[in-house]
Design a protein around this motif. Structure first.
Motif, PDB file in Angstrom:
ATOM      1  N   PHE A   1      51.269  38.286  34.925  1.00 43.88           N
ATOM      2  CA  PHE A   1      50.109  39.016  34.465  1.00 43.88           C
ATOM      3  C   PHE A   1      50.005  39.000  32.945  1.00 43.88           C
ATOM      4  O   PHE A   1      50.019  40.056  32.315  1.00 43.88           O
TER       5      PHE A   1
ATOM      6  N   SER B   1      53.662  47.503  35.174  1.00 43.94           N
ATOM      7  CA  SER B   1      53.206  46.200  35.598  1.00 43.94           C
ATOM      8  C   SER B   1      51.688  46.156  35.614  1.00 43.94           C
ATOM      9  O   SER B   1      51.074  45.652  36.539  1.00 43.94           O
TER      10      SER B   1
ATOM     11  N   MET C   1      49.936  48.534  36.186  1.00 42.09           N
ATOM     12  CA  MET C   1      49.597  49.210  37.446  1.00 42.09           C
ATOM     13  C   MET C   1      48.629  50.365  37.216  1.00 42.09           C
ATOM     14  O   MET C   1      48.877  51.239  36.388  1.00 42.09           O
TER      15      MET C   1
ATOM     16  N   GLY D   1      47.835  43.432  47.205  1.00 48.14           N
ATOM     17  CA  GLY D   1      48.351  44.752  46.852  1.00 48.14           C
ATOM     18  C   GLY D   1      47.744  45.338  45.594  1.00 48.14           C
ATOM     19  O   GLY D   1      48.088  46.447  45.209  1.00 48.14           O
TER      20      GLY D   1
ATOM     21  N   TYR E   1      45.950  52.114  33.310  1.00 48.88           N
ATOM     22  CA  TYR E   1      47.309  51.642  33.600  1.00 48.88           C
ATOM     23  C   TYR E   1      48.283  52.758  33.241  1.00 48.88           C
ATOM     24  O   TYR E   1      48.175  53.353  32.172  1.00 48.88           O
TER      25      TYR E   1
END
Ligand code: ARG
Length: 485
Positions: free
Chosen positions: A47, A104, A106, A153, A221
């Protein structure tokens, strides 16, 4: 005179200052010496610019998230250890206690909040559509009826399903795989987040990106922790500080605008894209060989024991050996491998290292096959040999070890070489649990160059050469043994 006084005063002040600060600094020095607590961070390095493998240089994982993690942990006095895995497995790793936190890129979604705790957000991302330059799509509606891709995911998977009647939503493990699927026309477009999409299109002149009509900034994030983790509070303090003192701005400056240096090639086949990556790939040879050696040895030792069990005439031993062979031959190696790697920590709490899990799985598996081969080899040794040994009063163990076994081994040498060849090639499976073998390195380089053919062909050639070397060594050995006849 006045000047002198001033000078003396200054000196005195300095001495006093050091006298005061000295012990404090010393305390700090002592603190620094105490071993720092290590925190393990899970991340999915597919990423860029947030996290990716720097395959051209050190092979380390680098990026915005990694720098941030390092700075935060420095501030709090912890040591950082990075564990890489697919994005899809990160939350499970948190829950299993395999990692202490996850960074990550996320997004802190409500759904994820039911299984993990999040820090305050450190970055807000927008979604975009990436596609071939010939077909630029500005809205999800424009993608109606087409095949759309997203990372497995990720929240982009959900966005992809918002496309009206998509022909299909392809979910891929790694973000760079999306680029290859677009290039090959298997998907019409992919949903990718902003800085990452910019990076992608920078590196691939044939691609374009369009931001999706901006949703409200809800895609923050954040750092994820296991539920009830004690670290959330202290991390939040540092995140707030970094927002204020401009640390995050600096990191954005450092990571975001940088276009990738390998401005993609538009030739069909272009080995120059591998420039700079070859040393990194070659390092995988050692890993692959080491791993093959360990599992071959383990397989040989265990296989010999099992084969002795099988011919022992002792019922329970025979049953055990037959059952063992049946199970290990009857289930896929990939299943055994993932089972050992993921189930060991779940059942025993021991976080088995990937290389060990792999050596074990391959050794156990190859023992099942070898036990049969060795058994056949022993049976093939002339009965007279055994009779003679018994007549001479040689004890069973000695007879087996110094008379029967060596002959058996010579009989089955070609079969043993076959097994080693199979091990070398099958070792490429270990890349799925993150062992940095040849195959895994090829995957990483593929991700970095957004091209598949060149890196895969290179590792195929390396595997082939390894097998060639092994078989010619075996042939030499065989000739030697035959001459010894
Ligand atoms: N922000 C998105 C999500 O949370 C995508 C993150 C993907 N990160 C990665 N390292 N591949 O679902």
């Amino acid at each position: 005179m006045n000047k002198r006084k001033l000078y003396n005063g200054l000196m005195l002040a300095l001495v006093l200052l050091f006298a005061l600060i000295g012990p404090v600094m010393n305390v700090h020095a002592q603190e620094a010496e105490a071993p720092k607590k290590k925190l393990i961070m899970g991340t999915s390095p597919d990423f860029p610019p947030f996290e990716s493998v720097d395959a051209k240089n050190t092979g380390d994982i680098v990026g915005f998230d990694i720098d941030t993690a390092n700075l935060i942990l420095d501030e709090l006095g912890y040591e950082l250890q990075i564990q890489s895995m697919d994005f899809n497995g990160l939350i499970a790793a948190l829950q299993a206690g395999r990692v202490d936190f996850v960074m990550s890129g996320m997004s802190a979604t409500e759904e994820r909040k039911t299984s993990v705790d999040f820090s305050e957000p450190y970055y807000y991302a927008r979604n975009s559509i990436v596609s071939k330059a010939e077909h630029s799509y500005e809205t999800l509606e424009a993608l109606e009826g087409l095949v759309v891709g997203a990372q497995l995911g990720s929240i982009q998977e959900k966005v992809a399903y918002e496309v009206p009647n998509p022909a299909d939503v392809r979910k891929l493990n790694k973000v760079p795989d999306l680029v290859q699927e677009i290039n090959s026309g298997r998907i019409a477009a992919a949903i990718v987040e902003d800085a990452v999409a910019v990076d992608m299109t920078n590196a691939n002149p044939g691609l374009v990106m369009n931001f999706l009509p901006s949703e409200e900034l809800d895609n923050g994030y954040a750092i994820a922790f296991p539920k009830g983790s004690p670290y959330v509070e202290e991390f939040n303090t540092v995140i707030a500080k970094f927002h204020e003192d401009g640390t995050f701005e600096e990191l954005k400056q450092k990571w975001f605008p940088e276009p990738k240096n390998n401005a993609g090639s538009d030739k069909l086949i272009d080995f120059s894209v591998l420039e700079g990556y070859v040393p990194y790939i070659m390092k995988g040879v050692g890993v692959t060989l080491l791993f093959t050696l360990v599992s071959a040895l383990l397989g040989l030792i265990l296989g010999s024991i099992l084969s002795l069990f099988k011919i022992s005439g002792i019922k329970p031993l025979m049953w055990f050996a037959t059952g063992y062979t049946s199970i290990f031959r009857g289930t896929p190696l990939l299943v055994q491998l993932t089972l050992i790697y993921y189930a060991t920590p779940q059942l025993t709490g021991y976080d088995i290292p990937a290389l060990l899990a792999a050596g074990l799985a391959f050794g156990l598996n190859s023992a099942a096959y070898l036990s049969e081969t060795i058994r056949a080899g022993i049976m093939a040794v002339d009965k007279g040999q055994q009779e003679a040994a018994i007549a001479l009063g040689i004890p069973y163990r000695k007879m087996m070890i110094s008379i029967i076994f060596p002959q058996a081994l010579r009989n089955i040498l070609p079969a043993l070489v076959n097994e080693c060849v199979a091990l070398i090639k099958e070792s490429s499976l270990v890349s799925v649990i993150g062992v940095a073998d040849l195959m895994r390195r090829a995957d990483i380089v593929r991700a970095d160059t957004f091209r598949s053919f060149e890196a895969l062909l290179l590792v195929a050639a390396i595997y082939y050469v390894l097998v060639l070397i092994l078989t010619s060594l075996a042939r030499m050995l065989e000739r030697r043994l035959r001459r010894g006849d």
